[in-house]
Enzyme design. Structure first.
Site, PDB file in Angstrom:
ATOM      1  N   CYS A 128       0.835  -1.201   0.000  1.00  0.00           N
ATOM      2  CA  CYS A 128       0.000   0.000   0.000  1.00  0.00           C
ATOM      3  C   CYS A 128       0.869   1.250   0.000  1.00  0.00           C
ATOM      4  O   CYS A 128       1.442   1.609   1.038  1.00  0.00           O
ATOM      5  CB  CYS A 128      -0.920   0.008   1.221  1.00  0.00           C
ATOM      6  SG  CYS A 128      -1.882  -1.512   1.441  1.00  0.00           S
ATOM      7  N   PRO A 132      -5.086   8.864  -2.499  1.00  0.00           N
ATOM      8  CA  PRO A 132      -5.957   9.658  -3.369  1.00  0.00           C
ATOM      9  C   PRO A 132      -5.281  10.905  -3.934  1.00  0.00           C
ATOM     10  O   PRO A 132      -5.551  11.309  -5.065  1.00  0.00           O
ATOM     11  CB  PRO A 132      -7.124  10.021  -2.445  1.00  0.00           C
ATOM     12  CG  PRO A 132      -7.188   8.878  -1.468  1.00  0.00           C
ATOM     13  CD  PRO A 132      -5.763   8.483  -1.237  1.00  0.00           C
ATOM     14  N   GLY A 135      -0.149   9.777  -6.012  1.00  0.00           N
ATOM     15  CA  GLY A 135       0.130   8.605  -6.835  1.00  0.00           C
ATOM     16  C   GLY A 135       1.566   8.697  -7.309  1.00  0.00           C
ATOM     17  O   GLY A 135       2.501   8.253  -6.646  1.00  0.00           O
ATOM     18  N   THR A 164      -3.538  -3.506  -4.702  1.00  0.00           N
ATOM     19  CA  THR A 164      -3.841  -4.874  -5.103  1.00  0.00           C
ATOM     20  C   THR A 164      -3.968  -5.735  -3.854  1.00  0.00           C
ATOM     21  O   THR A 164      -3.071  -5.730  -3.009  1.00  0.00           O
ATOM     22  CB  THR A 164      -2.728  -5.426  -6.013  1.00  0.00           C
ATOM     23  OG1 THR A 164      -2.657  -4.639  -7.198  1.00  0.00           O
ATOM     24  CG2 THR A 164      -2.990  -6.872  -6.386  1.00  0.00           C
ATOM     25  N   ARG A 267      10.158  -3.003 -11.501  1.00  0.00           N
ATOM     26  CA  ARG A 267       9.808  -2.494 -12.829  1.00  0.00           C
ATOM     27  C   ARG A 267      10.101  -3.475 -13.963  1.00  0.00           C
ATOM     28  O   ARG A 267       9.270  -3.645 -14.857  1.00  0.00           O
ATOM     29  CB  ARG A 267      10.495  -1.148 -13.065  1.00  0.00           C
ATOM     30  CG  ARG A 267       9.708  -0.005 -12.446  1.00  0.00           C
ATOM     31  CD  ARG A 267      10.411   1.323 -12.461  1.00  0.00           C
ATOM     32  NE  ARG A 267       9.563   2.323 -11.817  1.00  0.00           N
ATOM     33  CZ  ARG A 267      10.010   3.440 -11.263  1.00  0.00           C
ATOM     34  NH1 ARG A 267      11.312   3.693 -11.264  1.00  0.00           N
ATOM     35  NH2 ARG A 267       9.175   4.296 -10.706  1.00  0.00           N
ATOM     36  N   ARG A 292      -8.105 -17.034 -41.493  1.00  0.00           N
ATOM     37  CA  ARG A 292      -9.210 -16.211 -41.972  1.00  0.00           C
ATOM     38  C   ARG A 292      -8.994 -15.870 -43.451  1.00  0.00           C
ATOM     39  O   ARG A 292      -7.934 -15.366 -43.840  1.00  0.00           O
ATOM     40  CB  ARG A 292      -9.281 -14.921 -41.159  1.00  0.00           C
ATOM     41  CG  ARG A 292     -10.237 -13.865 -41.692  1.00  0.00           C
ATOM     42  CD  ARG A 292     -11.685 -14.263 -41.513  1.00  0.00           C
ATOM     43  NE  ARG A 292     -12.580 -13.118 -41.726  1.00  0.00           N
ATOM     44  CZ  ARG A 292     -13.889 -13.205 -41.797  1.00  0.00           C
ATOM     45  NH1 ARG A 292     -14.476 -14.390 -41.662  1.00  0.00           N
ATOM     46  NH2 ARG A 292     -14.631 -12.139 -42.002  1.00  0.00           N
ATOM     47  N   GLU A 388       2.559   1.219 -10.972  1.00  0.00           N
ATOM     48  CA  GLU A 388       3.985   1.186 -10.624  1.00  0.00           C
ATOM     49  C   GLU A 388       4.799   2.190 -11.439  1.00  0.00           C
ATOM     50  O   GLU A 388       5.931   1.915 -11.854  1.00  0.00           O
ATOM     51  CB  GLU A 388       4.537  -0.230 -10.770  1.00  0.00           C
ATOM     52  CG  GLU A 388       3.915  -1.176  -9.761  1.00  0.00           C
ATOM     53  CD  GLU A 388       4.698  -2.457  -9.596  1.00  0.00           C
ATOM     54  OE1 GLU A 388       5.929  -2.375  -9.420  1.00  0.00           O
ATOM     55  OE2 GLU A 388       4.078  -3.526  -9.644  1.00  0.00           O
ATOM     56  N   THR A 390       3.660   5.601 -14.118  1.00  0.00           N
ATOM     57  CA  THR A 390       3.110   5.785 -15.462  1.00  0.00           C
ATOM     58  C   THR A 390       4.240   5.888 -16.488  1.00  0.00           C
ATOM     59  O   THR A 390       5.405   6.091 -16.139  1.00  0.00           O
ATOM     60  CB  THR A 390       2.282   7.070 -15.529  1.00  0.00           C
ATOM     61  OG1 THR A 390       3.151   8.192 -15.289  1.00  0.00           O
ATOM     62  CG2 THR A 390       1.153   7.061 -14.501  1.00  0.00           C
ATOM     63  N   SER A 391       3.879   5.775 -17.748  1.00  0.00           N
ATOM     64  CA  SER A 391       4.894   5.939 -18.798  1.00  0.00           C
ATOM     65  C   SER A 391       5.540   7.314 -18.723  1.00  0.00           C
ATOM     66  O   SER A 391       6.731   7.469 -18.986  1.00  0.00           O
ATOM     67  CB  SER A 391       4.260   5.732 -20.183  1.00  0.00           C
ATOM     68  OG  SER A 391       3.967   4.373 -20.399  1.00  0.00           O
TER      69      SER A 391
END
Length: 408
Positions: A128, A132, A135, A164, A267, A292, A388, A390-391
């Site tokens: 954890c 809010p 991040g 999670t 990462r 196909r 974990e 952002t880009s």
């Protein structure tokens, strides 16, 4: 130091094939059901525990693989099966890494086994960190831990989000502020033992993808834990805070905080998850293009489709190589002088989003329906560029590492 090689040894190949079989025979058949149910797939986790995949011993063996390829190999194969179920199986590992990165030998031996339970009574754990209002900006963390010296206890208050296994975990690892004046360097990690009063589950999130993985808020209301639950111990924390204060006075301070240490170690593993999802979507698209028919021939005979598949496979292989390089460097103590860990996650995450979108395009209208798995894979892939780090954060880390600027 293990010699670098591009080929898995016989033992690694055996483990890879075993994992692939489990992913194909157990995870994939259950994927659509648990995605629709949006619940933790406890029966699948238990099956993983019975065969030895969900266990401390197995992950320890892979974690200490001298080549560094054990963990990324596990992640790629399980996430090839299904990202949501796989995250339910490996999500405990992030909490375990938090303890391994920051804890004492005694804490590692005491708490990590309790995170997994056993095949007859499986448990999960939660790491954890996010909040809010904090991040990517970990310096804005508000969850506070205050030391009660008279009782040798830490009192923790705050709300965590995007956790999670949050709230359903047997053991929670919580990052909290112990010295607000030091910003992100004034953080520490704490073990919250099972059934600790004051910890509760807040909102459970209904997500776009990885819906078989439980994600929720964790509320901490005057949670009291013994001093022994501070990862690393009080003496080590006091020494680290003293160094941070001294360096802050001098300027140019670059002390790692507890959350960043955990994310840095994980990462490349997240990159491997993305590779697994991308590879799964590519394989579905390749098989579809070979069978196909349109205008009297398989659609792979059309250059527009064939070139897409060529690009997809090239990007997947390039992503895997970046993950393997970072994993090998980490296990052999090579410093990430160019943020190679962030590079691996960035490229693999973006590849997963791109490849799964291309897979839908190749399948056309069929790809947009739930009758084919690429629709789910595309939804799942979106998370890799977000959690974990952002880009955008990965690019920031890489740029600052290259320029020599501090990473806060």
């Amino acid at each position: 130091m293990a010699e670098f090689t591009m080929e898995l040894n016989d033992e690694q190949k055996e483990v890879r094939d075993w994992l692939h079989g489990f992913a194909a025979d157990v995870i994939r058949p259950a994927a659509a059901e648990w995605d629709e149910r949006e619940e933790t797939p406890w029966p699948v986790i238990q099956e993983a525990a019975k065969v030895g995949i969900y266990s401390l011993d197995f992950y320890a063996q892979q974690y200490f693989d001298a080549s560094g390829l054990g963990i990324p190999m596990v992640m790629e194969e399980l996430f090839w099966g299904d990202a949501g179920i796989a995250l339910s199986i490996v999500g405990t590992g992030l909490a375990a890494v938090g303890v391994l990165a920051n804890g004492t030998d005694e804490q590692i031996g005491t708490w990590i086994p309790q995170m997994y339970g056993d095949a007859n009574d499986v448990k999960v754990a939660a790491f954890c960190s996010s909040e809010p209002d904090a991040g990517s900006d970990v310096a804005s963390m508000r969850t506070r831990a205050v030391y009660d010296e008279a009782k040798d206890e830490w009192v923790i208050n705050g709300t965590k989000t995007w956790a999670t296994n949050g709230g359903i975990a047997n053991v929670h690892v919580v990052v909290a502020v112990v010295d607000p004046e030091l910003g992100s360097k004034g953080h520490a990690s704490f073990i919250i033992p099972p059934n600790t009063p004051g910890l509760s589950q807040g909102q459970k999130f209904k997500k776009h993808g990885i819906r078989a993985s439980h994600t929720a808020e964790v509320v901490l209301d005057d949670v009291r834990v013994p001093g022994s639950c501070l990862l690393g111990g009080k003496e080590k924390l006091d020494e680290r805070l003293a160094r941070a204060r001294e360096k802050a006075k001098k300027g140019g301070e670059r002390v790692k905080n507890a959350a960043m240490a955990t994310f840095e170690a994980s990462r490349p593993a997240v990159g491997a998850m993305a590779v697994g999802t991308a590879r799964a979507a590519y394989e579905v698209a390749l098989e579809y293009a070979q069978t196909r028919e349109q205008f009297g021939r398989p659609i792979i005979d059309n250059q527009g489709v064939a070139f897409q598949l060529a690009d997809m496979r090239t990007q997947i292989d390039a992503a895997r190589l970046l993950v393997w390089r970072a994993s090998w460097m980490a296990v052999n103590g090579k410093p990430f002088t160019a943020a190679e860990g962030s590079m691996s996650k960035l490229f693999a995450s973006e590849t997963a989003k791109k490849v799964t979108a291309q897979a839908i395009q190749i399948l056309g209208g069929n790809g947009y329906t739930r009758e084919y798995p690429v629709e789910r894979m595309h939804r799942d892939a979106a998370i890799y560029t977000i959690f974990e780090g952002t880009s955008e954060i990965q690019r920031l880390v890489i740029a600052r590492t290259l320029s020599g600027m501090p990473i806060r």
